[in-house]
Design a protein around this motif. Structure first.
Motif, PDB file in Angstrom:
ATOM      1  N   ARG A  62      24.620 104.557   2.194  1.00 12.71           N
ATOM      2  CA  ARG A  62      25.474 103.394   1.959  1.00 12.71           C
ATOM      3  C   ARG A  62      25.703 102.549   3.205  1.00 12.71           C
ATOM      4  NH1 ARG A  62      30.309 105.680  -2.000  1.00 12.71           N
ATOM      5  NH2 ARG A  62      28.952 106.579  -3.605  1.00 12.71           N
ATOM      6  N   GLY A  63      25.105 102.882   4.308  1.00  4.82           N
ATOM      7  CA  GLY A  63      25.264 102.070   5.503  1.00  4.82           C
ATOM      8  C   GLY A  63      26.677 102.083   6.043  1.00  4.82           C
ATOM      9  N   ILE A 109      33.390 100.617   7.744  1.00  2.34           N
ATOM     10  CA  ILE A 109      32.783  99.690   6.789  1.00  2.34           C
ATOM     11  C   ILE A 109      31.741 100.448   5.973  1.00  2.34           C
ATOM     12  CG2 ILE A 109      31.585  97.512   6.483  1.00  2.34           C
ATOM     13  CD1 ILE A 109      34.343  97.246   7.740  1.00  2.34           C
ATOM     14  N   GLU A 111      28.992  99.447   3.672  1.00  6.98           N
ATOM     15  CA  GLU A 111      28.283  98.244   3.241  1.00  6.98           C
ATOM     16  C   GLU A 111      27.768  98.373   1.816  1.00  6.98           C
ATOM     17  OE1 GLU A 111      25.267  97.180   5.971  1.00  6.98           O
ATOM     18  OE2 GLU A 111      26.670  96.686   7.591  1.00  6.98           O
ATOM     19  N   MET A 114      30.706  97.440  -0.175  1.00 11.83           N
ATOM     20  CA  MET A 114      31.470  96.301   0.312  1.00 11.83           C
ATOM     21  C   MET A 114      32.956  96.660   0.395  1.00 11.83           C
ATOM     22  SD  MET A 114      29.830  93.657   1.260  1.00 11.83           S
ATOM     23  CE  MET A 114      28.101  93.188   1.276  1.00 11.83           C
ATOM     24  N   ARG A 349      32.253  91.399   8.725  1.00  9.67           N
ATOM     25  CA  ARG A 349      32.128  92.842   8.835  1.00  9.67           C
ATOM     26  C   ARG A 349      30.898  93.356   8.084  1.00  9.67           C
ATOM     27  NH1 ARG A 349      35.041  93.358  13.207  1.00  9.67           N
ATOM     28  NH2 ARG A 349      37.280  93.736  12.906  1.00  9.67           N
ATOM     29  N   SER A 350      30.647  92.791   6.913  1.00  3.13           N
ATOM     30  CA  SER A 350      29.497  93.213   6.127  1.00  3.13           C
ATOM     31  C   SER A 350      29.138  92.068   5.187  1.00  3.13           C
ATOM     32  CB  SER A 350      29.813  94.484   5.324  1.00  3.13           C
ATOM     33  OG  SER A 350      28.685  94.888   4.562  1.00  3.13           O
ATOM     34  N   LEU A 352      25.846  90.650   2.326  1.00  2.00           N
ATOM     35  CA  LEU A 352      24.542  90.768   1.678  1.00  2.00           C
ATOM     36  C   LEU A 352      23.682  89.577   2.075  1.00  2.00           C
ATOM     37  CD1 LEU A 352      25.541  91.787  -1.978  1.00  2.00           C
ATOM     38  CD2 LEU A 352      24.790  93.280  -0.127  1.00  2.00           C
ATOM     39  N   ALA A 366      30.261  89.596   0.621  1.00  2.00           N
ATOM     40  CA  ALA A 366      30.586  89.624   2.050  1.00  2.00           C
ATOM     41  C   ALA A 366      32.006  90.152   2.224  1.00  2.00           C
ATOM     42  CB  ALA A 366      30.452  88.252   2.684  1.00  2.00           C
ATOM     43  N   ARG A 402      37.365  89.208   0.847  1.00  3.46           N
ATOM     44  CA  ARG A 402      36.090  89.471   0.175  1.00  3.46           C
ATOM     45  C   ARG A 402      35.573  88.166  -0.423  1.00  3.46           C
ATOM     46  NH1 ARG A 402      38.661  94.520  -1.402  1.00  3.46           N
ATOM     47  NH2 ARG A 402      37.405  96.307  -0.729  1.00  3.46           N
TER      48      ARG A 402
END
Length: 823
Positions: A62-63, A109, A111, A114, A349-350, A352, A366, A402
């Motif tokens: 999941r990163g 985080i 990713e 999300m 922070r993260s 797509l 995001a 988000r």
């Protein structure tokens, strides 16, 4: 035992509260850990995977990563163990010099989801710093007249550690004239003071050397020392006195460097050198970095830019001393007010980079962290998206936002988005900043191929070569990549009992339609088929289109003569016995119908339009041919000098390019009577008879033919008599009000002894052959000719064909049997 039970109960409740607190923090995505400072890189902080319930494979897939506030990363996540470890050595005093509780915050985080989890790590203090003095050696000047018990402030020691590890006590050693007193300040700090315990005498001792020692409460304890040198002076009655014990000033953080902030004043009642007052900082390290103090005037100016976010207030300890070394102290409190000088900061922070066009509404694309270092309304941030985009912002925990999809995406309309997130604070004027998220929309096979035309049609000339290109169909697919790759194929079908694929084929990649065989318009005039276009998606989408193929006629068929038959024409052209003869009376008028050439053409349209013309004739001006009807008529009345036998060659030609043609040969006999006709036929038969064949045989056949014709004529007369006798039958054939046949004009009849006979012949052809079994009589309603040349006077009845004529001994009047064709 009861006391022990109560203590055990208190411990249980404390443990329960700790568990409930940890569970509440985990539920809200907050984890708290503590770690001592100065731990080496890679030291264990906490088991994040266990506390959040994450499996180790999920951390890799999941990163999952750790992001700290600011540019420096103090912590990291070990993927193999799921442990949070230190990324570098952490010095609490460097990070949190003036903060009692040093807490570092970071986010975990995820990713793939999300999502984020807040982590707080408290940095615990260790006794790694000894108390220290800003000045290792201090010089004091005192008058020998100083009263006992006088107090003189000394330089304070500083220990950046906290709690028991910080500064705890002072000790003074070195001389009996002085003692040490420690006074607690308003902030709880310890302020050492030198107290004169014994009168000074300059003549006895002009200098006194003292040692001030500062000690913390660590284990083991750390100490720091400062040397104090006291110089005994002559009498100085008055010490300087500040106008205020504490000065306060408020300045905005954007005040320019070099600006004068405050001027302090101190007065000394002495005169001369003892009355001259000078100013200085007691704590020079901090004051010299930010502020400048004019020792003569007491003006405090700004040495470098202020930043409210770094320090909201500063306390300066000032000292005013005269020439006799007497002094006074004062405090200056400088409060820095916030100015809206910091724009909001957006940290991604993260995010797509790609999203499928069939992603449901509410998909997170995001995760943003927004902060403003200002305070109050200047630090209140409002975020928004710029432009009309199918996304929206959702406020999350803390300063997190988000970016989610607000509606379904359509790659065919917009394939890429540059989503601009704008953050503005509440200052006046407001400051703002923006961040751009680049997002590419991935294709989904949601569009079927679309043909360029609703239906296709093509024309193909017959007799085409096998493999000829007929037409090309084209379909486009609004999708992308493999989903937009279109392939073509024929729909199943049969033509004339054979598979459609044996007639045409379509190229799978280009859509080119080819003919696999040579087409014949006379066999197949039109071909209807369906072509299917199918994309490369999974599952594949397809569409069909109708293709109509029209076969165009070419002039590949010559006219075909049906009458006269080809055998008759060949016999006439070769000089053999005439197998077909057209009869024409010599008394025929111009325009009389002699014969009709009948021809057809297997082609269509213009290629099948036929025209007739007379190509060759024995007597060129005697006959003519209808251009479109093929009727052979007399162009003038026959003359006596005209030959009895006429040969006509009629050319039949179509209108194709180039035109094709055929010829028909007619033999026409001109005769006045039946006897002359028979004579002509007999002479023709004699000339064409084969050698050695007896002439009597031919004569016999001719007699039989004439007898057969006579019998037919007599039967016809008997039929007319029977009709007259049977009146009721005549009513069916003739109306009551007229004596004519139904559908035949009255002028076409003539009465003979009460019996009506035709003026015009509607029995067009009589064929006689030497073989009586092959004789036949044909009636044709399409053409006619005059039966009788003229109506005789009333007192002279028109003669009919008599018995002597039937015997064949005398010539037959040709007017009685016009249009008779003998074969």
């Amino acid at each position: 035992m009861c006391a022990a039970g109560r203590r055990w109960g208190r411990r249980q409740r404390a443990l329960l509260w700790a568990v409930l607190l940890a569970a509440w923090e985990a539920a809200w995505g907050q984890l708290r850990y503590s770690v001592p400072e100065e731990m080496p890189k890679g030291s264990f902080v906490g088991d994040v995977a266990k506390d959040l319930g994450l499996q180790l494979p999920e951390i890799r897939d999941r990163g999952v990563r750790v992001v700290s506030e600011g540019s420096t990363q103090y912590f990291a996540l070990q993927e193999k163990t799921g442990h949070l470890v230190t990324a570098q050595k952490i010095d609490r005093e460097q990070l949190c010099e003036s903060v009692q509780q040093c807490v570092l915050r970071c986010e975990l985080i995820v990713e793939g989801e999300m999502n984020f989890y807040g982590i707080e790590v408290e940095i615990e203090d260790i006794n790694d710093n000894a108390p220290s003095f800003q000045e290792g050696e201090t010089e004091l000047r005192m008058s020998e007249m100083t009263a006992l018990g006088s107090r003189f402030p000394l330089t304070e020691a500083h220990d950046p550690d906290l709690g028991r590890n910080s500064l705890q006590s002072y000790e003074l050693s070195g001389d009996e004239h002085f003692s040490l007193a420690v006074r607690t300040g308003p902030g709880g700090d310890q302020r050492p003071e030198l107290v004169l315990a014994k009168a000074l005498d300059r003549e006895e001792a002009a200098f006194h050397e003292l040692v001030l020692r500062a000690m913390d409460g660590g284990d083991p304890a750390r100490t720091g020392t400062a040397r104090i040198r006291v110089t005994v002076l002559d009498a100085n009655d008055n010490a300087p006195v500040f106008s205020q014990a504490e000065y306060t000033v408020r300045v905005p953080e954007d005040v320019p460097v070099g600006s004068s902030l405050l001027t302090v004043t101190a007065m000394d009642a002495d005169e001369g050198l003892n009355g001259q007052v000078k100013y200085s900082f007691k704590k020079k390290k901090t004051s010299l970095q930010i502020f400048h103090l004019d020792s003569e005037t007491g003006a405090i100016t700004l040495g470098r830019s202020l930043d409210f976010e770094e320090g909201g207030a500063y306390e300066l300890d000032l000292q005013a001393y005269d020439g006799g070394a007497l002094y006074d102290t004062a405090k200056v409190v400088i409060t820095v007010t916030d100015v809206n000088d910091n724009a909001p900061e957006i940290s991604v922070r993260s995010a797509l980079r790609e999203i499928s066009e069939d992603a449901p509404s509410g998909t997170v694309v995001a995760l943003l962290y927004v902060q403003d270092r200002d305070s109050g309304s200047n630090g209140e941030v409002r975020c928004s998206l710029v432009g009309d985009v199918p996304f929206r912002l959702q406020s999350s925990h803390g300063n997190y936002y988000r970016v989610v999809t607000a509606s379904e995406l359509d790659r065919e309309q917009v394939s890429e988005y540059n989503v601009t997130v704008r953050a503005a604070d509440g200052g006046s004027p407001p400051l703002q900043s923006s961040a751009v998220l680049a997002l590419r929309v991935l294709d989904v096979n949601d569009n079927a191929p679309v043909f360029a035309e609703e239906r296709y049609s093509a024309r193909l000339a017959e007799n085409n070569a096998a493999g000829a290109l007929v037409l090309t169909v084209r379909a486009t697919d609004a999708d992308w990549g493999q989903n937009a790759r279109v392939r073509y194929r024929l729909a199943e079908g049969r033509v004339r009992g054979a598979p459609l694929s044996s007639y045409v084929s379509v190229q799978a990649e280009t859509g080119a339609l080819y003919a696999l065989r040579s087409f014949d318009y006379e066999q197949l005039r039109e071909l209807q088929l369906w072509v299917r276009a199918e994309d490369g998606g999974a599952p594949a989408l397809s569409s069909n289109v109708s293709v109509r193929l029209l076969i165009v006629d070419e002039n590949d068929n010559a006219p075909q003569v049906l009458y006269p038959p080809a055998a008759a024409a060949a016999a006439a052209g070769s000089g053999a016995a005439w197998s077909g003869v057209e009869l024409a009376p010599r008394w025929a008028e111009a325009g009389a119908l002699v014969a009709k050439v009948v021809a057809v053409d297997a082609d269509a349209g213009q290629n099948a339009w036929l025209s007739y013309e007379l190509a060759k004739a024995t007597e060129p001006g005697l006959f003519r041919v209808g251009l479109h009807s093929g009727e052979v008529r007399t162009a003038r009345s026959p003359l006596a000098r005209d030959a009895a036998r006429q040969s006509l060659v009629v050319l039949v030609k179509d209108h194709g390019r180039p035109a094709l043609s055929a010829t028909a040969t007619l033999s026409v006999v001109l005769a006045e009577s039946v006897a002359e006709l028979l004579a002509e036929l007999g002479s023709a038969a004699d000339g064409a008879a084969a050698p050695g064949e007896p002439a009597a045989s031919l004569t016999r056949w001719l007699v039989l033919a004439v007898a057969a014709v006579s019998c037919l004529f007599v039967a016809f007369l008997l039929l007319l008599l029977a009709l007259r006798l049977r009146r009721w039958r005549r009513q069916q054939l003739l109306p009551a009000d007229s004596g004519a046949l139904r559908g035949v004009p009255v002028s076409h009849f003539v009465g003979i002894d009460g019996v009506r006979a035709f003026l015009q012949s509607y029995s067009h052809e009589v064929s006689l052959t030497a073989d009586s079994r092959k004789s036949q009589l044909r009636f044709s309603g399409g053409s006619c000719c005059d039966t009788l040349p003229a109506r005789p006077p009333p007192d002279e009845p028109a003669p009919l064909l008599g018995d002597e004529d039937l015997a064949g001994a005398h010539p037959v009047d040709s007017a009685s049997v016009p249009g008779v064709s003998l074969t």
